[in-house]
Design a protein around this motif. Structure first.
Motif, mmCIF file in Angstrom:
data_model
loop_
_atom_site.group_PDB
_atom_site.id
_atom_site.type_symbol
_atom_site.label_atom_id
_atom_site.label_comp_id
_atom_site.label_asym_id
_atom_site.label_seq_id
_atom_site.Cartn_x
_atom_site.Cartn_y
_atom_site.Cartn_z
ATOM 1 N N ILE A 86 0.845 -1.203 0.000
ATOM 2 C CA ILE A 86 0.000 0.000 0.000
ATOM 3 C C ILE A 86 0.869 1.237 0.000
ATOM 4 O O ILE A 86 1.732 1.397 0.874
ATOM 5 N N PHE A 145 0.916 4.943 0.905
ATOM 6 C CA PHE A 145 0.064 5.773 1.777
ATOM 7 C C PHE A 145 0.627 7.191 1.810
ATOM 8 O O PHE A 145 1.700 7.442 2.357
ATOM 9 N N ILE A 151 -3.377 4.919 -1.083
ATOM 10 C CA ILE A 151 -4.324 5.634 -0.216
ATOM 11 C C ILE A 151 -3.815 7.058 -0.014
ATOM 12 O O ILE A 151 -2.627 7.252 0.247
ATOM 13 N N TYR A 190 -6.908 3.160 -6.340
ATOM 14 C CA TYR A 190 -6.562 4.398 -5.639
ATOM 15 C C TYR A 190 -7.736 4.804 -4.748
ATOM 16 O O TYR A 190 -8.833 5.080 -5.217
ATOM 17 N N ILE A 191 -7.471 4.828 -3.454
ATOM 18 C CA ILE A 191 -8.512 5.149 -2.471
ATOM 19 C C ILE A 191 -8.207 6.494 -1.824
ATOM 20 O O ILE A 191 -7.213 6.625 -1.109
ATOM 21 N N ASP A 192 -9.055 7.490 -2.059
ATOM 22 C CA ASP A 192 -8.871 8.765 -1.359
ATOM 23 C C ASP A 192 -9.750 8.778 -0.123
ATOM 24 O O ASP A 192 -10.974 8.724 -0.221
ATOM 25 N N MET A 193 -9.098 8.848 1.040
ATOM 26 C CA MET A 193 -9.846 8.833 2.307
ATOM 27 C C MET A 193 -9.975 10.231 2.922
ATOM 28 O O MET A 193 -10.536 10.395 4.007
ATOM 29 N N ALA A 241 -11.199 -3.875 -1.433
ATOM 30 C CA ALA A 241 -10.597 -3.012 -0.406
ATOM 31 C C ALA A 241 -11.105 -3.318 0.989
ATOM 32 O O ALA A 241 -10.512 -2.889 1.986
#
Lengths: 295, 295, 295, 295
Positions: free
Chosen positions: A4, A6, A61, A90-93, A146
């Motif tokens: 990952i 980050f 992330i 691609y995870i935008d938190m 995810a």
């Protein structure tokens, strides 16, 4: 176990990345502040050379302060979409405008990169304890892929709709939270100005139809004027800006939201930006001449 | 067992008086509608000849629609204070302005009559099941004397302060309830206008800091547009008038309350007065052109 | 020339009664403050023994602070309607709820007394100079009969509708005036907080579609924070209460009015009740942390 | 005579460019719509090949719909700043966020290009007749240089402060205009719902302290529900977005502005975007159930 990338190791991102390390994942962390990267390395993570380096992982992330940061890191030169592998997730938190999340998803799709928007609530304690609520927008398949990561980070994880939907639910959440603080503040000011003990009155409200999680958790601290954060006014001000913008983008008119946004703005203008969002009480008191503007 | 004069045997007062009968008290009931008196008699109560007759009991309870009704019955010719015995205990359980409650208390004191203001929440089901919340203003001794009666009628019974305090807490309760409906309505409209499933989004909100008793009880019916009362918009409109007046009397400025009062007034003007107060949603939808004004 | 009973010889009523004397009318004045009656007598008027005495005149005028005062003097024991001759014309020039004016008109009709509601705007200078604006509700014949008196007192005299209509127009006037002050205040705060010279910016606004009588008369004093009354916040607070009540009685929802009422209430709560209503600026400044709550 | 590159030849820009031609200037016009360019050529102007070509003039003017358009044309590839000569004067007459104007000024300064922000009010008739009001932000020397051009376009031309100041004054103007429409609408709805003739009531308001340019120009058309533009709701909605953003950037809290923005958004959501901004009345009527949401 997944590798990952980050990006963004701040108050929220730092402990989240550490939790992923602890769960056995390889975390390639990046932040503008070297100390934060060092802290992740000390916790067992690895240091990415830059955002581009982090973006080469299978899952990327981002956990960044605001929409422009996310746009720069995701879409800018040397950014995530320039360097992500086709097929990467691609995870935008971060908490950003739903519109920003949708634009990101479109730009990513062009490059063959899959996306999820996955803002959280639960604050620093939730991030540390891995007990965040995570509201996810995107495709079901990507969400399922995810999910194991989300379950490391959060206690409640829900797919709420397509791209941008996570951010919309977060915006809705924040307008209700901000508005509830304002209502509880008005109730408290009315009780006290009428000569009653505020805490006793709020106790009664908490037990009936007026009851809320905020009354449950915050009525004592509000009655005693303790405003240590928690979630800061500054951040809630940012979030109310997102809620107002989301309403605009969705072409709806939300009068309560419009007013709450101004009251939260007032809290910030009055110098309470670093206090807990329950400090909205200070604006309501002050409006009635019952408290000084600045400490 | 106490002899209780009970004036006002409507939707709320009827079942309340019947519960007192069932608990073994002698209830001398009066109402302008003879059918309501007959119903109490059928349940084991006794019919008072008029309000004056009911007022001769040891304890007098009034449960009436609005401030002018209470003022007429309490202070008017042939009314409670004219006929109550010195030392009697007069409990007004109607929802009226705190200022009205205080004026009543003063007028009663002059005649040697003790008073409590004891508005309730919990609606018709609460009245029938004896599970109301009762917010009481007055002296501790009088409260303790009345407590056994209150415990027949309600599940939560709290002395919140001196004369008028019960009404102030009720006003605070209603402003929070009305405002929370408006906030949940805005959240729902934002979610739906953004293309999400409203119910799913509200489920997430209900589980976090935005959570409330209203989200718990009403999010499903609101998402499905079921607005059978429950507590009617017309009554909440009356109560918002009391909240705005109470703020005025307490010399405080409550911007959220001011706006909520207008939104509830809109619900009534748009013809939804007989619907449940959750129908505030119809005003918010309509504002964004998402629903017809009238069915 | 007419004999006029004039009850209420305060800041407004005093000079109005004196103007009627000067125009050749016999004015039988009454006020709770003997000094005020003496002043009228010194100006050529006559002292009434009490309100009942004043009420025996052909035309009775009341100019009193608020609805309860008018109700007491008009409807109470020893009051106007008890003592007025059948056929007399009773003109209430106080600012009260339209509903109060209508109730008065009905009560008077029962006694054979004719009524007009005739609130004014223009403040103390207008009263002194006989240049008030007078908004009249009632029947055309009664209005024509009273017109010569109104023309002594005011420069603009308009029959706007039946009983209560004068008060409704006054309420509409006051909500627009209060709201315009709030808007100009927000414009000024935005200009100054953006680093501009407020006066220069307001000059531009005054010349275009944003222009108003308030910008014309008050932009300089507002930019310089001069708030000598003029028309006091306390009175505008009373009038906003009337506007909100009038909206309620007319079953309309007025969100701007609801908010303006709270902002004016805030000005009063913050201790600015004796300042000019343009001091609403202090509330808007204070909300943004740009001014102390109390001097 | 000056050579002027004029980009954006729409409803406003078209007649403005034509007026500059008529005054003897060489105008090099560009627009995405060829028909608009042809129209300028027919009026004696010249066609620029593209925006870059127009940007080579001594003075460049842009008149574009919104902030993103201005940013693209000014800062984008092939745009004004890429092609303008050092020392050129770039005047943006579009209505955009003050913050956008400031960013533009900084970006231009780096390239040695001077800038003015010069938004206008007065609408299409003002553009055609050369009677616009022009609010200018920038340096005095640059303003004096541009003054002869501004005087061709407008009747009132004021330098109100440094870069961005013109946009701030425009934002302040639009919040007052929008708010005044809302207040007049509430007054009218109150008058009519109370059974009065709206026009008669507004006539009285127009003559006193409630008077405004809007009451003067629009009370008749509002009372008669004529809403032909004029200035469209859609554009005012854009401008309220700018006002809310300007308040945010200036760190002030403006509750009236926040509410007005939602009411204008409602007008648009209800389908009135193409009507005159006085159609805000339809939102206020509709809120009280007095008009259908959609025609």
């Amino acid at each position: 176990m997944t590798t990952i990338g980050f990006i963004g190791l701040g108050i929220m991102g730092g402990p989240m990345a550490a939790n992923l390390v602890r769960a056995g994942h390889t975390v390639l962390g990046y932040d503008l502040g070297q100390a934060r990267v060092d802290q992740l390395v000390a916790a067992g993570g690895r240091a990415a050379a830059d955002a581009a380096d982090a973006a080469t992982a299978d899952v990327i992330i981002t956990m960044l302060p605001d929409s422009p940061d996310v746009e720069a890191v995701a879409l800018g030169e040397g950014g995530v979409l320039e360097h992500a592998k086709p097929g990467a997730l691609y995870i935008d938190m971060s908490t950003v405008r739903p519109e920003t999340a949708r634009r990101l998803a479109h730009a990513a799709a062009v490059k063959g990169v899959r996306t999820l928007d996955a803002p959280v609530s639960g604050g620093e304690p939730g991030a540390i304890e891995g007990r965040l609520s995570i509201m996810v927008g995107g495709l079901e398949g990507d969400f399922e892929e995810a999910r194991p990561l989300f379950e490391v980070l959060g206690a409640t994880v829900v797919l709420v709709g397509p791209a941008g939907a996570g951010q919309t639910v977060k915006a809705a959440n924040q307008l209700v939270v901000g508005g509830t603080y304002a209502l509880v503040a008005e109730a408290l000011v009315l009780l006290e100005a009428s000569g009653l003990d505020g805490k006793t009155g709020l106790d009664v409200l908490a037990g009936g139809l007026a009851g809320s999680r905020i009354l449950e958790l915050k009525r004592e601290s509000m009655a005693e004027r303790r405003f240590a954060p928690g979630f800061r006014i500054d951040l809630h001000h940012k979030d109310m800006g997102i809620a107002v913008a989301a309403a605009r983008d969705a072409e709806v008119a939300l009068p309560m939201t419009g007013l709450v946004a101004q009251l939260v703005a007032a809290a910030r203008s009055q110098g309470h930006g670093a206090l807990d969002h329950s400090a909205l009480l200070k604006v309501i008191e002050n409006l009635s001449g019952r408290a000084p503007v600045k400490e």
